[in-house]
Scaffold this active site. Structure first.
Site, mmCIF file in Angstrom:
data_model
loop_
_atom_site.group_PDB
_atom_site.id
_atom_site.type_symbol
_atom_site.label_atom_id
_atom_site.label_comp_id
_atom_site.label_asym_id
_atom_site.label_seq_id
_atom_site.Cartn_x
_atom_site.Cartn_y
_atom_site.Cartn_z
ATOM 1 N N ASP A 82 49.556 -7.126 0.928
ATOM 2 C CA ASP A 82 49.130 -7.336 -0.451
ATOM 3 C C ASP A 82 47.819 -8.126 -0.424
ATOM 4 O OD1 ASP A 82 49.345 -7.732 -3.337
ATOM 5 O OD2 ASP A 82 50.021 -9.755 -2.868
ATOM 6 N N ASP A 84 46.144 -10.036 -3.686
ATOM 7 C CA ASP A 84 46.093 -11.213 -4.552
ATOM 8 C C ASP A 84 47.178 -12.220 -4.202
ATOM 9 O OD1 ASP A 84 44.135 -10.491 -7.079
ATOM 10 O OD2 ASP A 84 45.090 -8.710 -6.233
#
Length: 290
Positions: A82, A84
Site C-alpha cells: 500500500d 498512503d
C-alpha cells in the site's frame, strides 16, 4: 521449526538482550541471533507457544514488536505494498483537501474508511467530489512540500530486488502520487486510481472502476500469476481496511502501524518498527541490506 522475531524502533534501538533471552528461555528456543543490535533479534523453536498473544501484548508495553512464523519459506519472492500511511507518512487525498479548504471533513471520512466503517469506493467518490475545481498544480505542491517517506522503504525495496524479488505499489490513492512514489523508491510496477482533470482543474470525479480492496487482491493474483510466484511466496503490507484482502491472500500479510480493526485481523503486526522490519522478519541481517 518456527521463528520468533523481536523488533524495536530503529530510532530508539533499545531492544535489550535480557528481553530477548527471557522470552527465548520461557519458550525453550534456540540461540538468539541478532539481526541488528538493539533493533532486531530472532530465535528458533519447535512449536508456537500457547501464550503467544499474551507475550505479544506484554512486549507492546515495552515498545517491542513480536512476530512468530514458520521458518520455512519466510524469505519472499514478491512484495505488494500500500502507499498512503504505509510507504509514505501521509494520506494524499487529505493533503489535497487541506489545501482545498475541506481538510477536516475529508480527513474524517478517510479515517472512517480506513478503519472499515465506510465503504471504500463510496467514501473515495465522496471525498474526490469535495476537491472539484482544485487546480491540478496543487498535486505537485503536495508532492514537493508535504510527502515524507516511511523510514526503511528504500532499503526494503532495494534489498528484495537485489535478492530476485519483484515489487508492486498498489494504492487506493491516485496515479499522480503513486507513480512518483514508486519511481523514488524503485518499485517495479504500480497500480492506482486516476483523478479526472479538465482545463487544469480537478473535475471532482475519479476514473472507473475504482481500485479498492478487491482490485488490490486482483493485482496480487495477476502479478504473482504472471511471474509464476505462489501466494505463499508473497509479502503484503498495508494499514487500512481496504488492504485486508491482500494481507490475507499473501503468505505474509503485515499490518504496519495499522488501524486497530485491521491489526486485529493480522498475525504479523508492526507497531514500533519501520519498513525495515519487513526485512528482519524475513531473516535478513542489517549487513545484508542493499
Amino acid at each position: 521449526m518456527y521463528i520468533a522475531t523481536l523488533l524495536a524502533s530503529p530510532a530508539r534501538a533499545d531492544l535489550g538482550r535480557a528481553i530477548v533471552e527471557s522470552l527465548r528461555d520461557a519458550w525453550g528456543g534456540g540461540e538468539a541471533r541478532w539481526l541488528n543490535p538493539g533493533i532486531a533479534a530472532e530465535f528458533a523453536m519447535p512449536v508456537i507457544p500457547a501464550n503467544r498473544w499474551e507475550a505479544w501484548e506484554g512486549l507492546q508495553g515495552l515498545g517491542v514488536d513480536l512476530v512468530v512464523q514458520e521458518e520455512d519459506g519466510r524469505r519472499k519472492a514478491m512484495l505488494i505494498a500500500d502507499m498512503d500511511s504505509t510507504m509514505i507518512g501521509q494520506e494524499c487525498i487529505d493533503e489535497l483537501a487541506d489545501l482545498a479548504g475541506v481538510g477536516p471533513r475529508v480527513a474524517e471520512i478517510t479515517a472512517r474508511a480506513m478503519n472499515g466503517e465506510l465503504d471504500f469506493e463510496g467514501a473515495l467518490t465522496e471525498r474526490v467530489g469535495l476537491l472539484k475545481g482544485l487546480p491540478e498544480k496543487v498535486i505537485d505542491q503536495v508532492l514537493r512540500e508535504r510527502i515524507t517517506y516511511t523510514p526503511g522503504g528504500r532499503e526494503l525495496i532495494a534489498t528484495m530486488k537485489a535478492n530476485g524479488g519483484h515489487t508492486v505499489l498498489v494504492s487506493g490513492g491516485f496515479t499522480n502520487f503513486a507513480e512518483a512514489v514508486a519511481a523514488h523508491l524503485g518499485f517495479d510496477e504500480t497500480r492506482a486510481n486516476t483523478l479526472l482533470i479538465e482545463d487544469g482543474k480537478l473535475t471532482g470525479k475519479v476514473a472507473q472502476p475504482i481500485l479498492g480492496r478487491e482490485a488490490k487482491m486482483a493485482t496480487l493474483r495477476e502479478v504473482s500469476g504472471r511471474l509464476g510466484i505462489r501466494h505463499d511466496r508473497v509479502m503484503a503490507v498495508g494499514d487500512g481496511a481496504n488492504d485486508l484482502g491482500m494481507l490475507g491472500l499473501a503468505g505474509a500479510g503485515v499490518a504496519l502501524h495499522a488501524k486497530p480493526r485491521v491489526a486485529a485481523q493480522c498475525d504479523i503486526r508492526v507497531n514500533h518498527g519501520d519498513l525495515s522490519a519487513l526485512l528482519y522478519i524475513q531473516g535478513y541481517t542489517v549487513d545484508e541490506f542493499a
